[in-house]
Structure formats: structure tokens, C-alpha cells
Design an enzyme around this catalytic site. Structure first.
Site, PDB file in Angstrom:
ATOM      1  N   ARG A 233      -6.130 -10.567  -6.085  1.00 20.02           N
ATOM      2  CA  ARG A 233      -5.467 -10.043  -4.879  1.00 20.02           C
ATOM      3  C   ARG A 233      -5.323 -11.114  -3.797  1.00 20.02           C
ATOM      4  NH1 ARG A 233      -7.674  -5.181  -0.900  1.00 20.02           N
ATOM      5  NH2 ARG A 233      -6.483  -5.836   0.916  1.00 20.02           N
TER       6      ARG A 233
ATOM      7  N   GLU B 217     -12.604  -2.402  12.151  1.00 18.82           N
ATOM      8  CA  GLU B 217     -12.575  -1.582  10.934  1.00 18.82           C
ATOM      9  C   GLU B 217     -13.688  -1.963   9.962  1.00 18.82           C
ATOM     10  OE1 GLU B 217      -8.834  -1.812   8.854  1.00 18.82           O
ATOM     11  OE2 GLU B 217      -9.584  -0.720   7.113  1.00 18.82           O
TER      12      GLU B 217
ATOM     13  N   ASP C  25      -8.372  -8.966   3.810  1.00 21.88           N
ATOM     14  CA  ASP C  25      -8.105  -7.904   4.777  1.00 21.88           C
ATOM     15  C   ASP C  25      -9.166  -7.834   5.878  1.00 21.88           C
ATOM     16  OD1 ASP C  25      -7.094  -5.712   6.030  1.00 21.88           O
ATOM     17  OD2 ASP C  25      -7.445  -4.299   4.402  1.00 21.88           O
TER      18      ASP C  25
ATOM     19  N   GLU D 174       0.821  -1.208   0.000  1.00 18.26           N
ATOM     20  CA  GLU D 174       0.000   0.000   0.000  1.00 18.26           C
ATOM     21  C   GLU D 174       0.861   1.266   0.000  1.00 18.26           C
ATOM     22  OE1 GLU D 174      -2.761  -0.668   3.306  1.00 18.26           O
ATOM     23  OE2 GLU D 174      -4.102  -1.695   1.929  1.00 18.26           O
TER      24      GLU D 174
HETATM   25  C1  GCU Z   1      -6.125  -2.076   5.908  1.00 12.10           C
HETATM   26  C2  GCU Z   1      -6.427  -0.764   6.567  1.00 12.10           C
HETATM   27  C3  GCU Z   1      -5.260   0.183   6.510  1.00 12.10           C
HETATM   28  C4  GCU Z   1      -4.019  -0.509   7.032  1.00 12.10           C
HETATM   29  C5  GCU Z   1      -3.792  -1.810   6.285  1.00 12.10           C
HETATM   30  C6  GCU Z   1      -2.650  -2.631   6.853  1.00 12.10           C
HETATM   31  O1  GCU Z   1      -6.018  -1.930   4.534  1.00 12.10           O
HETATM   32  O2  GCU Z   1      -7.534  -0.172   5.971  1.00 12.10           O
HETATM   33  O3  GCU Z   1      -5.578   1.312   7.270  1.00 12.10           O
HETATM   34  O4  GCU Z   1      -2.916   0.307   6.890  1.00 12.10           O
HETATM   35  O5  GCU Z   1      -4.927  -2.610   6.399  1.00 12.10           O
HETATM   36  O6  GCU Z   1      -2.933  -3.593   7.534  1.00 12.10           O
HETATM   37  O7  GCU Z   1      -1.492  -2.329   6.618  1.00 12.10           O
END
Ligand code: GCU
Length: 726
Positions: free
Chosen positions: A362, A419, A391, A317
Site C-alpha cells: 500500500r 485520528e 495515513d 476508499e
Molecule cells: C483516513 C480516515 C478516513 C478518511 C481518509 C481520507 O483513512 O480514516 O476517515 O476519509 O483518511 O483521508 O480520505
């Protein structure tokens, strides 16, 4: 009239007034509680129970000569005094029946003649036994280390809190996971990513000079369930935490947590050598980069001799990582591991990687990336794997990495903060989710190769083991944003200690400690907790659907959304619904994600006839008219699941409303309000989802099902610019 005259008689009036007072007392709701004390409330037991326990707690014999033993002593006195309603006496040795004698063999030499066998207890285990000592009946808490004594003290208190007998005890326990750690996704500015319980509890601004008493209570709560570490900062790391002035702050926190057996860890930003050290590269094979990290590790250990190590999110990410230099994840992890090894530190390297430039499913990407690296990591590296391949969804099959990397210790990463499960307000007991994952059978070494046995090292003989929980803790007075969210912190800790425990048993203990020991409360509350997880799956993502929440904030339904910056952030990527059918085909004829599982599991998931309903649309794309095992069509069952989810929440509310007066007013009212929110939002999830599916399939609602309350356009127009936690 006659009655009135009668009460005018002075003596009778006294009786009547007394009766009235008693009635008033009975009618008065229990004292309000704000939840700060979590499951360590230690409220007085009913008189009869207190009396019988007092016989086993007449005096405490505990040499409090170290900070950890002092913590054990303080906790036992606080707990016993509170629960038994009297000050517990102390003595240097057992001088009467009913003594509690606690210590290591060195700090409590009077235990030596008992010839207790402490070998199997390791560093953190303890033994609690009813014995005769110096001619007196006594309860012994013995361990090899002070921290074992502290864990034993908390266990003894739990026995009393949950109403277990203290007679004829012979209990030994030791954790099955070595690293039992919370991951705080806390930013240095106090914001908590995906946090729904206020701001960060770490007040970096006032540290290191001001140590909030909360830090101590945080450590107590963690130690009470055996959590022995905390990563203080967000995985999306800011390199600033590694600056010297911040390390002084970290050291101050470490000082508070240390007596409770908790180590601090930090999330390390991979590019820190460039950002802080002025280097031109963060290439893990570059000698200058390696030297920088070694120097940084040395600096940290000078300040924090028991520093735990680094957690790293790399090439995930948008985070920097070794692949920026065409190096592998193993190269990156090993470089940090080498810097930490002289100090016995560890690296927790996350396997949460996926790329939208990679056109492959994914769900397959973490396995594709990491499986070939099996056996290439240093001995002090743990690979931290999220429970499922996407996730933290309400339900996912277990990640195929579990069982696929026998030469690498894999660590579980669960999310404790909700979340994707209704933020702070929805009641969802995650113990049930954790248990489902831990008990899943990977078949890696034949039947019985559960995920629990992989992460506790049993299956592949790993000594370094661990479990991480993404914390749900914040500055809210009740720590977690709701009473029931506290149960998720509690359950995570209990399962990190021993992943084989039952979620229901843990819920029962938590309820007894947190809400009430009255069976008329415990039974319905545990039933609510156990039903709550399936309810949320049903109203949000039934039958294997996933990732249908609003893009960005992750709140509320948005299955129609195709606007995310990346394809793999868009709900439409995951459900693939159209006029004819719905679901992600991950079978052999689809993305073939099933092939990442051991053969028997792959065969089951691949076969439409065998795949569990719960994972149907995770692994298969099927027509709306597909005939389910139930005999109904997919569409009929799908709508039934949504409705069932909403009905379950109505049931939770109804059950809770019957507990009014049996639970203190403050916590009762907060939960009641939250359940009302949850019911509205469950209905919203159901209605918005059904409206959208109908817009694609054009099917009428199955008989007896109520139409969505609003139009699809209404749901689509909802916006949440200020949703918390982003
Ligand atoms: C999810 C989450 C993010 C977090 C990511 C992770 O995508 O929304 O906020 O950074 O997980 O686990 O790195």
C-alpha cells in the site's frame, strides 16, 4: 494572645484586613477560562509592561473604509485595549508620539512620503516599522492590500502578546505558501468524520438566515495565523452541497469569512453530474459531463465571486472517480480545472489512493499511480499529498511523491485532528511532527531539497503552492476539544505561512498567548509540548511500526486484528510479526518501496546499517534478536521504547501538576484530567502491545521491565462501539 490583642486595635486591624485581602487575592486561582478565545485572549499585561507598551500605542490611525480594514481596526482596538488596560484613542493622522498608523498606500496616503518598499510583500505580506511621521514617532503597518494590513495588525498584536519590544521595529513578512487551507471533514448532518471536538460548526440547517457569531471568531482565529481558506465539507463528499439551496448557504458563510481574507472551497463528489444533473455518466471526457461542471462552476461564481475551487477525493476508499470510466486522475482533475479556470478557481486533487485489489505494498501505490502523470495536469491543479505514504500515523517517513513530480505543484496535507494520536484527550503537539516532515531532505535536487522547499515552490519554481490541514475544529466551547489541541491548529497555520519556522518557537508563542507569559509556565509547557510527540510514537508505534490501531474507530491498540474488510485495513498487514521477527520489508529484497525515494535516501532506508531506528520496522523485517545500534536486541529496545513512552506521559503529568495555580483553574483541571486519561491509555497501549508480541515471540520480558497489567485476552475483548468520529 498578644497578636490577637494587637489586631483589635482599629488602625492595625485595617492593615491586617488589607493584608488578609491581598493574601486571599494571591491565593485565589486565576479566573476560570473556557478556551473559547483561543490565542486571542488579550488579557491585561502586568502594569509595568503595559506602561511601556502604551508609549507605542497612544493612538490608532486607520481608515476603516473597507470590511477588511474595519476588521483590522476592530482587532487592534480590541487587542490593545485588552492588553494595555485602556481605551486606545483614534485619530485621522498621527498627532502625538506613539501613534500606530496602518493601511495601504491608498488608504493611508500619509505613508507615501516614507517611500516604503512594498514590492516584495506581494498580496498578503506586510511591513511593520518604527518611523517618524508628521514629526512624531510612530509605528507603521503597511501593505499592498487590505488583507496584508489585517495580517500586519495581528502580527503587531502578537508582538505585544508575546512580550516583544515595539521600539525600533523593522519587520517584513510574506507567506511562502499561497493556499493555506483547512479541510473540514464535516458532513451535512453535522457529524464530523474523525472529529473529536463536538459537531460541525457549520449549521447548515439554519444557514443562510442565521450566521452564528462563531463564524466570525473562526475567521479571526484563522486570519491571525494567516490561514486563507476553508474547504467546508468532508472529502467523502455528498453531492448535495452543490445544490443551489446549499450554495446559498455556502455563499452566506463566504460572506462572513471574506473580510478576513478567507475563501471558501468545496469538496466535489465526482459523480455529482449523475446524482444532481441526471446524467448517465460522470466520464470526464464526456461533453455533457464537462458542460454540467462548467455550468455548476458558473452558478457558484455568480453567488461567490471569490470561490476558491474544489477539493476532490476520487477513486479512493470507494469514492467515485475518473477511473470508473478508464480515465486517469489527470483527466478527472483537468476537466474540473477547465470548468474553474475562467473564474481563476483551483482544483486540489488528492493523491491518497490505494486499492486492496492491487497486491502491491500500500505504501507504494500513490506514487505508482501519480508519478507517471507528472506534467499532465492543468496549471490550476494542485496535487494534495498526505505527509506520509500510508495515513497520518504517529510517525511515517515523508511521502516519496515529494520530489518525484517536479512538473506538478504538490500541496502538503497534514492532519490536525488526532485520528491516530489519541483523539481529543492525549496531549500531542503536532508542530514537532510537521517540522520533522517539512525538514526531511528528499535529495530530489541534491542535498538540501527539503519537503518544505518542494511545497513552497522554491525547488521547482512553482507559483501555485499550498498546505492543507484536516481541521480539528468543532462545536465544543474550546473549539478543539482540549487546550493543547488548539496549539495544533495554531502551528498548522504558522507553518502554512512559512514552513521553515521552528516548531519550538511556534510552541513558545502559542503558550505565551494562550496560557501565560510567565517564564515559569512557558518553559515547562514548551518542554511538555516538544516531548509529547516522541512520547506518543513510543507508546503507540515505536521504531517504525505503524497502523496498529483498532480497525474502524482507530482508537486504542489492536495489533492482533485481522478482521478488517480489506487486507490493507488490518494491522497484521503492516507489522508482519511472527515467532521469529517483525517489520514490513520494504527494502530492495522486499516490496522495494525504498526505490521510490531519490538515490541517497533510498540507499539509506534500504541499508539495515544506515536506516534510522525511527524507521527500522517501516522498511525492514528483522529478527527479535536483531542487534540494535544501542547494543541491545530489538526486543529489548522495543519494550524499552514502550515503557519510555509511558514514563514520558507520567512526566508530562508531573510537570503539569506543578503549574497548578499558575494557570486558570478551568483549563488547568481539564488538562490535568486529560493527562490522567493519557497516562492510563499509554499504559494500555504498552501493555496490550507487549502482551501480543510476547504471544508471538514467546520471549521473556527484558530485565527490569514490568509485565502487562492484564492478559492479552482482556485487551482483545475490549470493544468501542460508540467511539467518536467514525
Ligand atoms: C483516513 C480516515 C478516513 C478518511 C481518509 C481520507 O483513512 O480514516 O476517515 O476519509 O483518511 O483521508 O480520505
Amino acid at each position: 494572645m498578644r497578636d490577637q490583642r494587637r489586631v483589635r486595635h482599629p488602625a492595625l486591624r485595617g492593615v491586617a484586613l488589607a493584608l488578609l485581602a491581598v493574601a486571599a487575592l494571591l491565593a485565589r486561582p486565576a479566573l476560570a477560562e473556557d478556551g473559547y478565545e483561543l490565542w486571542l485572549r488579550y488579557r491585561p499585561l502586568p502594569a509595568a509592561q503595559a506602561t511601556s507598551y502604551r508609549a507605542h500605542a497612544t493612538q490608532l490611525v486607520l481608515d476603516a473604509g473597507t470590511p477588511t480594514r474595519a476588521a483590522a481596526r476592530a482587532e487592534l482596538l480590541r487587542g490593545l485595549d485588552g492588553l494595555l488596560g485602556q481605551a486606545t484613542g483614534e485619530a485621522k493622522q498621527a498627532t502625538r508620539d506613539g501613534a500606530i498608523v496602518a493601511g495601504t498606500l491608498a488608504s493611508a496616503p500619509q505613508l507615501v512620503p516614507l517611500k516604503l518598499d512594498l514590492r516584495a510583500l506581494g498580496n498578503d505580506g506586510f511591513l511593520i516599522r518604527s518611523v517618524t511621521l508628521d514629526g512624531h514617532a510612530a509605528t507603521v503597518i503597511a501593505a499592498n492590500t487590505d488583507i496584508g494590513v489585517l495580517y500586519g495588525a495581528f502580527r503587531l498584536l502578537r508582538l505585544v502578546q508575546t512580550g516583544q519590544p515595539l521600539a525600533q521595529l523593522d519587520l517584513r513578512d510574506a507567506p511562502r505558501e499561497k493556499v493555506r487551507v483547512l479541510n473540514h471533514w464535516d458532513n451535512l448532518d453535522g457529524h464530523v468524520e474523525r472529529g473529536y471536538a463536538g459537531n460541525s460548526i457549520w449549521d447548515w440547517w439554519k444557514l443562510p438566515d442565521y450566521l452564528d457569531p462563531r463564524y466570525t471568531d473562526y475567521a479571526r482565529a484563522n486570519a491571525s495565523v494567516g490561514i486563507n481558506g476553508a474547504v467546508l465539507n468532508n472529502v467523502n463528499a455528498n453531492a448535495t452541497i452543490l445544490r443551489h439551496e446549499y450554495l446559498l448557504k455556502v455563499a452566506a458563510v463566504a460572506g462572513v469569512l471574506r473580510p478576513y481574507g478567507m475563501r471558501v472551497y468545496l469538496s466535489a463528489r465526482f459523480s455529482a453530474p449523475m446524482e444532481l444533473g441526471g446524467l448517465k455518466t460522470a466520464d470526464p471526457l464526456d461533453p455533457a459531463v464537462r458542460t454540467w461542471w462548467r455550468g455548476k462552476a458558473d452558478e457558484i461564481y455568480k453567488l461567490i465571486p471569490d470561490f476558491g475551487g474544489f477539493l476532490v477525493k476520487a477513486n479512493s476508499e470507494g469514492q467515485p472517480g475518473p477511473q470508473d470510466y478508464h480515465r486517469s486522475h489527470a483527466d478527472g482533475a483537468n476537466m474540473l480545472a477547465d470548468a474553474l479556470a475562467p473564474h481563476s478557481g483551483i482544483v486540489m486533487w488528492r493523491a491518497f489512493v490505494y486499492s486492496n485489489e492491487n497486491p502491491d505494498d500500500r505504501a507504494k501505490q500513490a506514487y505508482t499511480e501519480f508519478k507517471p502523470l507528472d506534467g499532465q495536469f492543468r496549471r490550476n491543479v494542485l496535487l494534495q499529498v498526505k505527509n506520509g505514504p500510508i495515513d497520518f500515523q504517529p510517525r511515517e517517513p515523508f511521502s516519496p511523491l515529494f520530489g518525484a513530480m517536479p512538473r506538478t505543484p504538490l500541496m502538503m496535507e497534514f492532519q490536525v485532528t488526532k485520528e491516530y494520536l489519541g483523539f481529543a484527550t492525549h496531549l500531542v503537539y503536532l508542530g514537532a511532527l510537521y517540522e520533522e516532515v517539512l525538514q526531511a531532505d528528499t535529495y530530489a535536487r541534491g542535498k538540501g531539497s527539503t519537503v518544505a522547499k518542494i511545497i513552497d515552490g522554491e525547488l521547482d519554481n512553482h507559483a501555485l503552492t499550498g498546505m492543507a490541514g484536516v481541521a480539528n475544529i468543532g462545536s465544543d466551547r474550546d473549539w478543539c476539544g482540549s487546550t493543547f489541541n488548539q496549539a495544533n491548529w495554531y502551528a498548522f497555520g504558522r507553518l502554512a505561512w512559512n514552513p521553515a519556522q521552528s516548531a519550538r518557537d511556534i510552541a513558545t508563542d502559542w503558550t505565551r498567548m494562550t496560557l501565560s507569559r510567565d517564564d515559569a509556565v512557558v518553559k515547562p509547557v514548551v518542554a511538555m509540548m516538544m516531548a509529547s510527540r516522541e512520547a506518543v510514537v513510543d507508546y503507540m508505534t515505536p521504531l517504525g511500526l505503524h497502523h496498529l490501531m483498532g480497525t474502524g474507530h482507530h482508537y486504542g491498540p489492536m495489533p492482533w486484528d485481522a478482521s478488517g474488510a480489506r487486507a490493507d485495513w488490518r494491522p497484521v498487514y503492516y507489522h508482519r510479526a511472527d515467532r521469529n521477527g517483525i517489520g514490513f520489508d520494504r527494502s530492495r529484497t522486499g516490496s522495494n518501496a525504498v526505490a521510490q525515494y531519490a538515490a541517497p535516501v533510498a540507499a539509506q532506508f534500504d541499508d539495515l546499517k544506515q536506516v534510522p531506528d525511527a524507521y527500522l520496522l517501516w522498511f525492514h523485517h528483522v529478527p527479535w534478536t536483531y542487534r540494535m545500534r544501542s547494543g541491545h536486541t530489538l526486543w529489548e529496545d522495543l519494550v524499552a521504547h514502550y515503557t519510555h513512552g509511558v514514563d514520558e506521559v507520567k512526566q508530562l503529568r508531573a510537570t503539569w501538576s506543578k503549574l497548578q495555580g499558575r494557570i486558570d483553574a478551568q483549563r488547568y483541571a481539564k488538562t490535568a484530567s486529560f493527562l490522567a486519561i493519557q497516562q492510563n491509555e499509554a499504559q494500555w497501549w504498552r501493555d496490550a502491545s507487549i502482551a501480543y508480541w510476547q504471544s508471538l515471540n514467546g520471549l521473556p520480558l527484558p530485565a527490569g521491565q514490568k509485565p502487562p497489567a492484564r492478559t492479552l485476552d482482556y485487551y482483545k475483548a475490549l470493544a468501542f462501539p460508540n467511539a467518536p468520529g467514525r
